[in-house]
Design a protein around this motif. Structure first.
Motif, short mmCIF file in Angstrom:
data_model
loop_
_atom_site.label_atom_id
_atom_site.label_comp_id
_atom_site.label_asym_id
_atom_site.label_seq_id
_atom_site.Cartn_x
_atom_site.Cartn_y
_atom_site.Cartn_z
N LEU A 65 60.58 16.78 97.38
CA LEU A 65 60.21 15.93 96.19
C LEU A 65 60.72 14.31 96.56
CD1 LEU A 65 58.60 17.99 93.77
CD2 LEU A 65 57.29 16.76 95.22
N PRO A 66 61.62 13.56 97.63
CA PRO A 66 62.37 13.22 97.74
C PRO A 66 62.33 11.55 96.46
CG PRO A 66 62.69 13.53 99.42
CD PRO A 66 61.31 14.47 98.80
N THR A 67 61.08 11.48 96.49
CA THR A 67 60.40 10.11 96.33
C THR A 67 60.47 10.20 95.18
OG1 THR A 67 58.29 10.47 96.85
CG2 THR A 67 59.83 8.94 98.84
N ILE A 68 60.41 11.42 94.08
CA ILE A 68 59.90 11.35 92.26
C ILE A 68 61.25 11.70 92.18
CG2 ILE A 68 59.72 12.50 90.91
CD1 ILE A 68 57.19 13.89 93.27
N PRO A 69 61.83 10.95 90.78
CA PRO A 69 62.99 11.03 90.20
C PRO A 69 63.15 11.91 89.52
CG PRO A 69 62.06 8.66 90.14
CD PRO A 69 61.00 9.72 90.53
N LEU A 70 64.11 12.33 89.30
CA LEU A 70 64.75 13.56 88.19
C LEU A 70 65.56 14.01 87.43
CD1 LEU A 70 64.17 17.28 87.51
CD2 LEU A 70 66.25 17.73 90.13
N VAL A 71 65.41 13.99 86.50
CA VAL A 71 66.45 13.67 84.63
C VAL A 71 66.56 15.69 84.54
CG1 VAL A 71 67.04 12.96 82.83
CG2 VAL A 71 65.43 11.92 84.18
N THR A 72 68.17 16.09 84.89
CA THR A 72 68.11 17.39 84.95
C THR A 72 69.10 17.52 84.28
OG1 THR A 72 69.55 19.27 86.55
CG2 THR A 72 70.15 17.20 86.89
N VAL A 73 69.59 18.45 83.67
CA VAL A 73 70.60 18.57 81.81
C VAL A 73 71.63 19.64 82.64
CG1 VAL A 73 70.94 19.07 79.32
CG2 VAL A 73 68.47 17.51 80.82
N SER A 74 72.91 19.16 81.90
CA SER A 74 73.96 20.45 82.20
C SER A 74 75.38 20.22 81.20
CB SER A 74 74.33 20.44 83.44
OG SER A 74 75.13 22.06 83.58
N GLY A 75 75.07 20.95 80.69
CA GLY A 75 76.20 20.87 79.00
C GLY A 75 76.06 20.50 78.08
N ILE A 76 75.11 21.28 77.22
CA ILE A 76 74.90 20.91 75.58
C ILE A 76 74.83 21.55 74.49
CG2 ILE A 76 72.93 19.52 76.79
CD1 ILE A 76 71.15 21.69 76.35
N ALA A 77 75.67 22.98 75.03
CA ALA A 77 75.68 23.73 74.57
C ALA A 77 76.77 23.17 73.05
CB ALA A 77 75.96 24.94 74.56
N GLY A 78 76.58 24.01 72.50
CA GLY A 78 78.23 23.89 70.48
C GLY A 78 78.04 22.91 70.10
N TYR A 79 78.75 22.45 69.27
CA TYR A 79 78.67 20.63 68.55
C TYR A 79 79.72 20.17 68.92
CZ TYR A 79 81.43 24.97 65.85
OH TYR A 79 82.02 25.99 65.25
N GLY A 80 80.56 19.98 69.73
CA GLY A 80 81.08 18.77 70.18
C GLY A 80 80.52 17.88 70.13
N PRO A 81 81.35 17.22 70.23
CA PRO A 81 80.88 14.86 70.38
C PRO A 81 79.48 15.15 70.50
CG PRO A 81 83.52 15.24 70.48
CD PRO A 81 82.38 16.54 70.86
N ALA B 236 77.16 30.40 75.21
CA ALA B 236 77.87 31.61 76.20
C ALA B 236 77.93 32.14 74.51
CB ALA B 236 79.17 30.81 76.85
N PRO B 237 78.46 33.78 74.90
CA PRO B 237 78.45 34.66 73.92
C PRO B 237 80.07 34.10 72.83
CG PRO B 237 78.12 35.94 75.42
CD PRO B 237 78.20 34.29 76.39
N GLY B 238 79.23 33.44 71.75
CA GLY B 238 80.25 32.88 70.54
C GLY B 238 79.94 31.45 70.71
N ARG B 239 79.25 30.76 72.08
CA ARG B 239 78.73 29.77 71.90
C ARG B 239 77.33 29.81 71.92
NH1 ARG B 239 82.82 26.72 75.52
NH2 ARG B 239 81.82 27.54 76.85
N GLY B 240 76.40 28.54 71.32
CA GLY B 240 75.18 28.86 70.51
C GLY B 240 74.45 27.76 71.25
N LEU B 241 73.54 27.24 71.09
CA LEU B 241 72.37 26.34 71.66
C LEU B 241 72.03 25.84 69.78
CD1 LEU B 241 70.84 27.33 74.84
CD2 LEU B 241 71.96 25.76 74.49
N LEU B 242 72.17 24.59 69.43
CA LEU B 242 72.63 24.57 68.07
C LEU B 242 70.84 23.09 67.94
CD1 LEU B 242 75.34 24.50 66.80
CD2 LEU B 242 74.02 26.07 65.90
N ALA B 243 70.57 22.82 66.51
CA ALA B 243 68.97 21.82 67.16
C ALA B 243 70.13 20.56 67.49
CB ALA B 243 68.70 21.81 66.02
N PRO B 244 71.10 20.10 66.75
CA PRO B 244 71.51 18.41 66.87
C PRO B 244 72.23 18.65 67.92
CG PRO B 244 72.71 19.57 64.86
CD PRO B 244 71.79 20.64 65.45
N ARG B 245 72.66 19.10 68.76
CA ARG B 245 73.19 18.38 70.34
C ARG B 245 72.07 19.10 70.86
NH1 ARG B 245 77.40 19.98 74.09
NH2 ARG B 245 78.63 17.67 74.14
#
Lengths: 66, 303
Positions: free
Chosen positions: B219-235, B259-268
């Protein structure tokens, strides 16, 4: 020789393969999406692609979380 | 701020024609004319003297000012339940000119309706995106409620159905389409063909990668917004946006995996979803450069 990786200039050894570069920058060859000079590189060709002076690479590694 | 509608220059300037016809403008989305020299508050006093909020071209004003041709005026009385015809125009009163018509015509695909997808869909529904395609194979589970936009009484429901119900409570003017299925490289092209933008909102890194590769290739004419790296509570401000391929934008810090020990949290997760929804909006408005999804038929606005 110098190449560009994700927009930044980087020094690599002559005749490095893409797989060599991934090892050098410590990226595991899993869940990657890579463009070499604008062309997509399939996973099974990482060892075959040889880098040349001035090449452009876009390397994305997907990590879990959503 | 530029009005979304351009009128011929002779209308709205002093002269016999303007006197005869008045200045054309819109009040609560309906065409209206006022005498040259009329002010905002005179208009309010005549049409809705008990209005508490007076919005001119997307901006609430506490001070009177003269009206000009093409102005968009919205008059709102607090606590009043507007008629269905008025509701949509009042809901978009704060968008600013030019946004509503463009997003209303858009169809956006949401691939995965978890932490990212539920929040992106809500942001886009509130922005008035006309058509949302919601795709997910999963049901709402208790462990989702730490960050995903669902409710306790929705546990066990398919996420696509629960999300659709929630969206329609926020904006009944959004058309939603739901697909309760698992996306694979094979069914991605047929599922998302016809979307103006796709948002990749999966949790699993291999599915993220496969969707990105499939959209880039098929689908080369359709823009895609993808996501990588959002876990934890870093800045929060380490979550950045970068255009990685011609039709692919990446949101995230690109490193922090769940990952185990680093979850997904609502703010980030909310920061990432906000970034992602904003890139989708910018793509729909043609603000992300060449190939960014502006369609030929769209009105062009300079500046």
């Amino acid at each position: 020789m110098r190449i560009r990786v994700n927009g930044e200039s980087r020094e690599v050894d002559q005749a490095s393969s893409l797989l060599d570069l991934l090892r050098q920058i410590g990226l595991e060859a899993r869940n990657l999406a890579i463009e070499h000079n604008g062309e997509f590189v399939e996973d099974d060709r990482l060892g075959e692609v040889t880098l040349n002076e001035g090449d452009t690479l876009e390397i994305v590694r997907f990590v879990g979380g959503g | 701020m530029k009005p979304p509608v351009q009128f011929p220059p002779e209308i709205g300037t002093e002269g016999p024609r303007a006197d005869a016809e008045g200045l054309p403008l819109r009040v609560n989305e309906r065409p209206h004319r006022v005498a040259p020299g009329a002010t905002l508050f005179q208009l309010r006093d005549r049409l809705k003297p008990d209005a508490d909020v007076v919005i001119l071209n997307g901006f609430p004003l506490a001070e009177d000012r003269p009206l000009a041709a093409g102005d968009e005026v919205v008059l709102i009385r607090r606590g009043e339940v507007p008629s269905p015809e008025e509701l949509e125009s009042l809901m978009v009163a704060r968008h600013g000119p030019g946004v509503h018509a463009r997003v209303k015509a858009a169809r956006v695909g949401i691939a995965g309706c978890g932490g990212l997808g539920s929040a992106v869909a809500i942001a886009l529904a509130r922005t008035g995106v006309g058509h949302l395609l919601l795709v997910d194979f999963d049901v709402v589970e208790p462990s989702n409620l730490n960050r995903q936009q669902f409710f306790i009484d929705q546990i066990g429901l398919p996420k696509v159905d629960a999300l659709r119900d929630n969206l329609l409570r926020m904006n009944p003017y959004v058309r939603t389409e739901t697909r309760n299925l698992r996306l694979t490289a094979r069914n991605i092209p047929e599922t998302f063909a016809g979307c103006h933008v796709i948002a990749e909102c999966f949790d699993d890194p291999t599915m993220k990668r496969d969707l990105t590769v499939a959209v880039r290739r098929d689908l080369p004419t359709i823009p895609l917004v993808t996501v990588s790296g959002i876990a934890g509570y870093g800045p929060a401000d380490s979550i950045r946006v970068r255009r990685i391929f011609r039709n692919v934008w990446l949101v995230g810090d690109t490193e922090t995996a769940a990952a185990p020990g680093r979850g997904l949290l609502a703010p980030r997760v909310a920061v990432a979803a906000g970034q992602q929804a904003n890139v989708v909006l910018r793509l729909l408005l043609g603000e992300e450069g060449e190939g960014s999804g502006r369609r030929e038929s769209d009105p062009v606005e300079e500046g």
